[in-house]
Design a protein around this motif. Structure first.
Motif: not given
Length: 142
Positions: A101-106, A108-110
């Motif tokens: 889940l973290w990697l899926r939205y990495w 977007d978070i960046e």
């Protein structure tokens, strides 16, 4: 081969040490409580490490939903300029599911880190990333 160490940019809360170590293996800019040469000792209370992380300019990744609902901890986050992403997907996720889940939205978070001035609190769910608090008020960034 592990990633070369870099200055830390991301701080993964102690509740996801497996995720922290997996990310650190492929990225050189991850730290966590108790990490070698890290700024926060293992077992530090949230109210103790939040100011340290805020001063260091690290972005917090956590699955601790309680921090954001405890008034003292939430205010500590905001008072110290912390940028924090909370994994808030329903149910209990194993470490691999958290990592996915973290990697899926990495990306977007960046983008959020680049575009949204600190402090802010954001939720990361199966449907995306959403800022839910900036400077103590629930609202979307403009």
């Amino acid at each position: 081969m592990p990633a070369a160490p870099q200055s830390s940019r991301w701080f993964v809360d102690e509740n996801s040490l497996g995720v922290a170590k997996a990310l650190a293996y492929v990225r050189g800019d991850i730290t966590w409580p108790g990490a070698p040469d890290g700024p926060v000792p293992a077992g530090a209370a949230d109210t103790a490490w939040l100011p340290i992380v805020g001063r260091a300019g690290l972005v917090v990744l956590t699955r601790d939903k309680r921090i954001r609902s405890r008034p003292l901890e939430r205010q500590t986050l905001l008072d110290h300029g912390v940028r924090a992403c909370f994994l808030t997907s329903g149910g209990s996720l194993d470490l691999f599911s958290q990592l996915r889940l973290w990697l899926r939205y990495w990306d977007d978070i960046e983008s959020l880190v680049i575009e949204q001035p600190a402090p802010w609190l954001a939720s990361v769910t199966r449907t995306g990333v959403r800022v839910f608090d900036t400077c103590g008020t629930d609202r979307q960034p403009s």
